[in-house]
Design an enzyme around this catalytic site. Structure first.
Site, PDB file in Angstrom:
ATOM      1  N   LEU A  68       0.787  -1.175   0.092  1.00  0.00           N
ATOM      2  CA  LEU A  68      -0.009  -0.004   0.097  1.00  0.00           C
ATOM      3  C   LEU A  68       0.670   1.363   0.117  1.00  0.00           C
ATOM      4  O   LEU A  68       0.406   2.616  -0.113  1.00  0.00           O
ATOM      5  CB  LEU A  68      -0.983   0.087   1.152  1.00  0.00           C
ATOM      6  CG  LEU A  68      -2.150  -0.798   1.054  1.00  0.00           C
ATOM      7  CD1 LEU A  68      -3.073  -0.800   2.297  1.00  0.00           C
ATOM      8  CD2 LEU A  68      -2.894  -1.152  -0.117  1.00  0.00           C
ATOM      9  N   ASP A 157       9.534  -8.674   2.465  1.00  0.00           N
ATOM     10  CA  ASP A 157       9.266  -8.869   1.043  1.00  0.00           C
ATOM     11  C   ASP A 157       9.766  -7.588   0.083  1.00  0.00           C
ATOM     12  O   ASP A 157       9.538  -6.314   0.445  1.00  0.00           O
ATOM     13  CB  ASP A 157       7.985  -8.881   0.782  1.00  0.00           C
ATOM     14  CG  ASP A 157       7.303  -9.212  -0.318  1.00  0.00           C
ATOM     15  OD1 ASP A 157       7.671 -10.200  -0.935  1.00  0.00           O
ATOM     16  OD2 ASP A 157       6.909  -8.158  -1.029  1.00  0.00           O
ATOM     17  N   ASP A 310      -0.135  -9.940  -4.452  1.00  0.00           N
ATOM     18  CA  ASP A 310       1.111  -9.058  -4.604  1.00  0.00           C
ATOM     19  C   ASP A 310       0.857  -7.703  -5.430  1.00  0.00           C
ATOM     20  O   ASP A 310       1.682  -7.300  -6.261  1.00  0.00           O
ATOM     21  CB  ASP A 310       2.169  -9.850  -5.303  1.00  0.00           C
ATOM     22  CG  ASP A 310       3.651  -9.284  -4.774  1.00  0.00           C
ATOM     23  OD1 ASP A 310       3.803  -8.284  -4.248  1.00  0.00           O
ATOM     24  OD2 ASP A 310       4.468  -9.792  -5.484  1.00  0.00           O
ATOM     25  N   PHE A 328       9.867  -3.395 -10.652  1.00  0.00           N
ATOM     26  CA  PHE A 328       9.257  -4.806 -10.680  1.00  0.00           C
ATOM     27  C   PHE A 328       7.862  -4.465 -10.172  1.00  0.00           C
ATOM     28  O   PHE A 328       7.900  -3.837  -9.085  1.00  0.00           O
ATOM     29  CB  PHE A 328       9.888  -5.938  -9.948  1.00  0.00           C
ATOM     30  CG  PHE A 328      11.329  -6.310 -10.581  1.00  0.00           C
ATOM     31  CD1 PHE A 328      11.201  -7.230 -11.442  1.00  0.00           C
ATOM     32  CD2 PHE A 328      12.323  -5.755 -10.339  1.00  0.00           C
ATOM     33  CE1 PHE A 328      12.359  -7.632 -12.164  1.00  0.00           C
ATOM     34  CE2 PHE A 328      13.682  -6.153 -10.727  1.00  0.00           C
ATOM     35  CZ  PHE A 328      13.608  -6.984 -11.694  1.00  0.00           C
TER      36      PHE A 328
END
Ligand code: DOR
Length: 431
Positions: A68, A157, A310, A328
């Site tokens: 977010l 992550d 994701d 990415f």
């Protein structure tokens, strides 16, 4: 009271898939069953009645992997815009990743994210905290404190934890909190400067490839460490057959290992990557067709536990550059369910029941969230889903600040038409 009649209710937690009525009162599911009689309801059926014939009703989706971007990267997304995107996509609970700026590695930042989520007052927003301070991969965060502040898991992550000893310690310490450690499996030496999956497609484009082993090698390490420590491991965005071998071995050994897969890794392959469209650039990269088929089989047989989007928004400006230079990531909250329905459920590659199991019941269970079922007494977080609703994906129609999706311009079939959180209707799709 809300009374939803004649819906095809899917609730894997109760083993339900069939035409039913659902009654909601005080923000919770009151009762559900075939042809609920008004007389059986506490106020004699004084209710707002909605006929749901021809539509599905299922628990709001639970998305354990969302970016977010707040704090610090609000040009891409913020908690409010991301929450709107979530409920448009049928997601009513989500866990947002810690790779913000600054990184979510302190109690104050965990509390900040949770509070912003409450203020947005749409989906239920839960923070993921970083495993290491600043996500530098060197020093563990104060996991017990972060969990006490509301973190639902720990993850760096966006980057793999290169140091195996740090990962081992993380799995050991996280046990005290009951929260899983979510591993972004990526060996940076193997991945190098790759921008798509290494194989014939990357060679044809003349782009540097990331071998599938960049993921699988670290996944195997982390599964072994979960075995050795007895820790709770969750593998984020699995994309390669070798990773599945490690996952299946860990499960067969009885270790506490789970995994997720993203819709784009189930639907698209490296053959679909156009050199001129960096919306197809994602990490881990789009898999080979062989790996994609293996992922789908593993989702169907339960080796892969859950689906997660994701959602990784990036601005148009960031993506409007040569493939090699673009960041990415794909925006996915608003298209995940519709794309899964269009490309997997409609053609019979995935059952609707397994989809809801994997995108609601299982993540709620794994991350200990009060969600993912319509059992009487559960929060009335629900999605009314029209399997025939068609809509073309456009940047203008999205609530997300970013529209970096490979599905842009595609017509998808099967969308949420109403979303409730705690019994409140918070989204209604209009033609
Ligand atoms: O494609 C990706 N984008 N993969 C990640 O792991 C991180 C994410 C991001 O934060 O943009």
């Amino acid at each position: 009271m809300l009374w939803l009649k004649n819906a095809h209710v899917i609730d894997p937690a109760q083993g339900i898939s069939g035409i039913m009525d659902v009654a909601v009162q005080g923000g919770r599911v009151l009762t559900l069953g075939q042809g609920i009689a008004a007389a059986g309801l506490p106020d004699g059926g004084e209710a707002e009645v909605t006929d749901c014939a021809g539509k599905y009703l299922f628990p709001g989706l639970v998305d354990a992997h969302v970016h977010l971007r707040e704090p610090g990267q609000e040009e891409k997304e913020d908690i409010s815009s991301g929450s709107r995107a979530a409920v448009r996509g049928g997601v009513t609970s989500l866990i947002c990743m810690a790779n913000t700026s600054p990184v979510i590695d302190s109690q104050a930042l965990v509390a900040f994210v949770a509070e912003r989520g409450r203020r947005a007052a749409l989906a239920r927003i839960y923070p993921m905290a970083a495993v290491t301070k600043g996500m530098r991969g060197e020093e563990l965060t104060e996991m017990a404190e972060l969990a006490a502040s509301g973190a639902k898991g720990f993850s760096d992550d966006g980057r793999g934890i290169q140091n195996g000893e740090i990962m081992r310690l993380a799995l050991e310490y996280a046990k005290l909190t009951g929260c899983p450690v979510v591993s972004h499996c990526e060996d940076e030496f193997l991945a190098g400067k790759g921008v798509m999956r290494r194989g014939p497609a990357s060679a044809a484009h003349g782009l540097t490839g990331v071998p599938a082993a960049a993921e699988s090698v670290m996944a195997a390490r982390d599964v072994l460490l979960a075995g050795e420590t007895g820790g709770r491991l969750h593998l984020a965005h699995v994309s390669a057959k070798g990773t599945l071998a490690a996952l299946r071995a860990g499960k067969a050994a009885g270790w506490d290992v789970t995994a997720e897969v993203n819709p784009h890794h189930l639907i698209l392959t490296d053959e679909d990557v156009p050199l001129t469209n960096s919306d197809f650039k994602v990490n881990p990269p789009l898999p080979s067709a062989e790996d994609r088929d293996a992922l789908l089989a593993a989702l169907a047989d339960g080796a892969i536990d859950m689906l997660a989007s994701d959602h990784a928004p990036h601005t148009w400006e960031e993506k409007a550059c040569p493939f090699e230079e673009a960041p990415f990531g794909m925006a996915a909250l608003e298209t995940a369910l519709a794309a899964l329905w269009t490309y997997l459920v409609r053609p019979g590659k995935l059952t609707a029941e397994r989809l809801i199991d994997a995108y609601a019941r299982r993540p709620a269970e794994r991350f200990a969230l009060a969600a993912g079922t319509l059992k009487p007494g559960a929060p009335a977080d629900m999605v009314l889903f029209d399997p025939d609703w068609e809509e073309t994906v456009t940047a203008e129609s999205m609530a997300s600040k970013s529209a970096n999706t490979p599905f842009l311009g595609r017509k998808l079939r099967g969308y949420p038409v109403k979303t409730w959180v705690g019994g409140h209707l918070i989204f209604e799709r209009r033609a």
